[in-house]
Design a protein around this motif. Structure first.
Motif, PDB file in Angstrom:
ATOM      1  N   MET A   1       0.854  -1.193   0.000  1.00 46.02           N
ATOM      2  CA  MET A   1       0.000   0.000   0.000  1.00 46.02           C
ATOM      3  C   MET A   1       0.889   1.241   0.000  1.00 46.02           C
ATOM      4  SD  MET A   1      -3.339  -0.336   0.333  1.00 46.02           S
ATOM      5  CE  MET A   1      -4.165   0.710   1.533  1.00 46.02           C
ATOM      6  N   THR A   2       0.427   2.258  -0.666  1.00 41.11           N
ATOM      7  CA  THR A   2       1.183   3.522  -0.693  1.00 41.11           C
ATOM      8  C   THR A   2       1.085   4.210   0.675  1.00 41.11           C
ATOM      9  OG1 THR A   2       0.433   3.690  -2.955  1.00 41.11           O
ATOM     10  CG2 THR A   2       1.383   5.682  -1.984  1.00 41.11           C
ATOM     11  N   ARG A   3       2.201   4.843   1.096  1.00 46.75           N
ATOM     12  CA  ARG A   3       2.195   5.515   2.403  1.00 46.75           C
ATOM     13  C   ARG A   3       1.339   6.780   2.356  1.00 46.75           C
ATOM     14  NH1 ARG A   3       5.382   6.366   7.253  1.00 46.75           N
ATOM     15  NH2 ARG A   3       5.528   8.579   7.705  1.00 46.75           N
ATOM     16  N   LEU A   4       0.446   6.885   3.334  1.00 47.29           N
ATOM     17  CA  LEU A   4      -0.417   8.076   3.411  1.00 47.29           C
ATOM     18  C   LEU A   4       0.412   9.304   3.773  1.00 47.29           C
ATOM     19  CD1 LEU A   4      -3.349   6.591   5.516  1.00 47.29           C
ATOM     20  CD2 LEU A   4      -3.453   7.279   3.125  1.00 47.29           C
ATOM     21  N   VAL A  60       3.695   4.742  15.950  1.00 44.25           N
ATOM     22  CA  VAL A  60       4.959   4.019  15.754  1.00 44.25           C
ATOM     23  C   VAL A  60       5.933   4.933  15.000  1.00 44.25           C
ATOM     24  CG1 VAL A  60       6.031   2.064  14.557  1.00 44.25           C
ATOM     25  CG2 VAL A  60       3.847   1.756  15.766  1.00 44.25           C
ATOM     26  N   GLY A  65       8.583   7.207  10.107  1.00 44.81           N
ATOM     27  CA  GLY A  65       8.058   7.870  11.309  1.00 44.81           C
ATOM     28  C   GLY A  65       6.560   8.091  11.332  1.00 44.81           C
ATOM     29  N   ILE A  66       6.175   8.920  12.268  1.00 45.81           N
ATOM     30  CA  ILE A  66       4.754   9.163  12.534  1.00 45.81           C
ATOM     31  C   ILE A  66       4.126  10.030  11.450  1.00 45.81           C
ATOM     32  CG2 ILE A  66       3.304  10.555  14.104  1.00 45.81           C
ATOM     33  CD1 ILE A  66       4.842   9.117  16.400  1.00 45.81           C
ATOM     34  N   ILE A  67       2.896   9.688  11.061  1.00 45.91           N
ATOM     35  CA  ILE A  67       2.121  10.515  10.109  1.00 45.91           C
ATOM     36  C   ILE A  67       1.138  11.329  10.952  1.00 45.91           C
ATOM     37  CG2 ILE A  67       0.451  10.506   8.220  1.00 45.91           C
ATOM     38  CD1 ILE A  67       1.613   7.793   7.351  1.00 45.91           C
ATOM     39  N   ALA A 110       0.936   0.651  13.137  1.00 46.48           N
ATOM     40  CA  ALA A 110       1.429   0.537  11.755  1.00 46.48           C
ATOM     41  C   ALA A 110       2.851   1.069  11.640  1.00 46.48           C
ATOM     42  CB  ALA A 110       0.533   1.317  10.801  1.00 46.48           C
ATOM     43  N   ASP A 111       3.697   0.277  10.952  1.00 45.43           N
ATOM     44  CA  ASP A 111       4.988   0.845  10.513  1.00 45.43           C
ATOM     45  C   ASP A 111       4.853   1.060   9.004  1.00 45.43           C
ATOM     46  OD1 ASP A 111       6.823  -2.335  10.738  1.00 45.43           O
ATOM     47  OD2 ASP A 111       5.338  -1.616   9.280  1.00 45.43           O
ATOM     48  N   ASN A 128      -4.118  -4.861   7.316  1.00 48.55           N
ATOM     49  CA  ASN A 128      -4.863  -3.832   6.576  1.00 48.55           C
ATOM     50  C   ASN A 128      -5.056  -4.194   5.104  1.00 48.55           C
ATOM     51  OD1 ASN A 128      -4.464  -1.129   4.762  1.00 48.55           O
ATOM     52  ND2 ASN A 128      -5.883  -0.842   6.460  1.00 48.55           N
TER      53      ASN A 128
HETATM   54  O1  2YC Z   1       1.844   7.395  12.606  1.00 43.68           O
HETATM   55  C1  2YC Z   1       2.314   6.223  12.609  1.00 43.68           C
HETATM   56  O2  2YC Z   1       2.219   5.444  13.572  1.00 43.68           O
HETATM   57  C2  2YC Z   1       3.008   5.734  11.362  1.00 43.68           C
HETATM   58  N1  2YC Z   1       4.053   4.744  11.688  1.00 43.68           N
HETATM   59  C3  2YC Z   1       1.957   5.126  10.418  1.00 43.68           C
HETATM   60  C4  2YC Z   1       2.568   4.675   9.082  1.00 43.68           C
HETATM   61  C5  2YC Z   1       1.498   4.095   8.177  1.00 43.68           C
HETATM   62  C6  2YC Z   1       2.114   3.712   6.844  1.00 43.68           C
HETATM   63  N2  2YC Z   1       1.147   3.014   6.030  1.00 43.68           N
HETATM   64  C7  2YC Z   1       0.284   3.677   5.231  1.00 43.68           C
HETATM   65  O3  2YC Z   1       0.307   4.872   5.105  1.00 43.68           O
HETATM   66  C8  2YC Z   1      -0.734   2.828   4.525  1.00 43.68           C
HETATM   67  C9  2YC Z   1      -1.972   2.703   5.373  1.00 43.68           C
HETATM   68  C10 2YC Z   1      -3.159   3.290   4.700  1.00 43.68           C
HETATM   69  C11 2YC Z   1      -2.199   1.240   5.504  1.00 43.68           C
HETATM   70  C12 2YC Z   1      -1.105   0.628   4.809  1.00 43.68           C
HETATM   71  N3  2YC Z   1      -0.298   1.520   4.329  1.00 43.68           N
END
Ligand code: 2YC
Length: 269
Positions: A1-4, A60, A65-67, A110-111, A128
């Motif tokens: 999946m592409t990173r949001l 996570v 890193g964190i989004i 999520a990582d 997911n």
């Molecule tokens: O904020 C956090 O905890 C980050 N580690 C979250 C990273 C999510 C990366 N994955 C995505 O953006 C997409 C999601 C829609 C589901 C799978 N990949």
């Protein structure tokens, strides 16, 4: 999946009510009904689970890193399904320790590689990719008023597209896939799935389309079946902005909602 990106999910929590109203208008199903249908559980089961499980979402910091807004958007979707949920004050391992110490039994985190929901009571784990593939097909099933016997083209045979194709077969639809990567096609275990080799030749033929491709803004309205119904999980959106504007009443698309709701239903199934 592409990173949001933060921008993809900006305002998601605040707009959840209007999102769900639009989703129900298109599919005849609530987000909760779509999640339950995709996970094969009853309304009663998810209602009982919402009274017996508490949920944590752990930010996570691994990888990129964190989004900004990701953990709170996931929590808002879970709260909208009637569950008690909170985002841990700490991140990573400390966040996991915090959640378990507070007696939370379902953990979302999520990582950059995986987004999972872990049920500590039953040890069930939901991913997911599978949840998004199944959830979007359940929603398309609602919008199409039943997919049995219908021809559906899945663009992209990755994590989401392959699970979408499997669930289409479970529903009795005639699944076809297109993927430019021949190695993905060779890996196709299920011979009951038709393989399309020429995208532009195939596109106008299919009244139902699943855009599980990582490519963005390549689908113009004139390439598509005049009555096409589209399930477009995740980002980027394969439709051009003009096509999306013209077709939006027949397009199911969100950055997180259907996948997250279905992960929760799968984690309690
Ligand atoms: O904020 C956090 O905890 C980050 N580690 C979250 C990273 C999510 C990366 N994955 C995505 O953006 C997409 C999601 C829609 C589901 C799978 N990949």
């Amino acid at each position: 999946m592409t990173r949001l990106t933060e921008n993809d999910i900006y305002g998601l929590s605040e707009e959840l009510i209007s999102y769900e109203r639009e989703l129900e208008a298109k599919t005849g199903m609530t987000l909760r009904e779509i999640a339950c249908s995709a996970a094969g559980i009853s309304h009663e089961k998810i209602k009982a689970a919402s009274e017996s499980y508490r949920v944590s979402v752990i930010p996570v910091t691994a990888g990129q890193g964190i989004i900004g807004g990701f953990a709170h958007s996931v929590a808002a979707i879970i709260a909208g399904l009637g569950f008690e949920v909170s985002v841990t004050g700490k991140t990573d391992v400390s966040g996991f320790f915090e959640a378990v110490s507070e007696g939370k039994e379902i953990i979302f985190m999520a990582d950059d590689e995986r987004f999972i929901a872990l049920n500590l009571r039953t040890k069930k784990i939901a991913d997911n990719g599978e949840a998004t593939g199944r959830g979007y097909i359940a929603a398309l099933n609602g919008m199409a008023k039943g997919l049995k016997g219908r021809e559906v083209l899945v663009l992209g045979y990755g994590q989401v597209g392959s699970k979408a194709a499997d669930y289409l077969l479970e529903l009795g639809a005639k699944a076809a896939i297109y993927d430019p990567d021949q190695s993905k096609i060779d890996a196709l275990s299920n011979r009951k799935i038709k393989v399309e080799k020429d995208l532009h030749h195939a596109l106008p033929y299919y009244p139902c389309l699943v855009d599980a491709s990582p490519a963005g803004a390549f689908l113009r309205k004139e390439f598509l079946h005049s009555e096409v119904l589209i399930a477009a999980p995740g980002v980027p959106l394969g439709l051009t902005p003009d096509a999306y504007h013209k077709l939006k009443d027949r397009v199911i698309h969100d950055p997180l909602q259907i996948g997250t709701a279905t992960m929760l239903a799968l984690a309690i199934s």
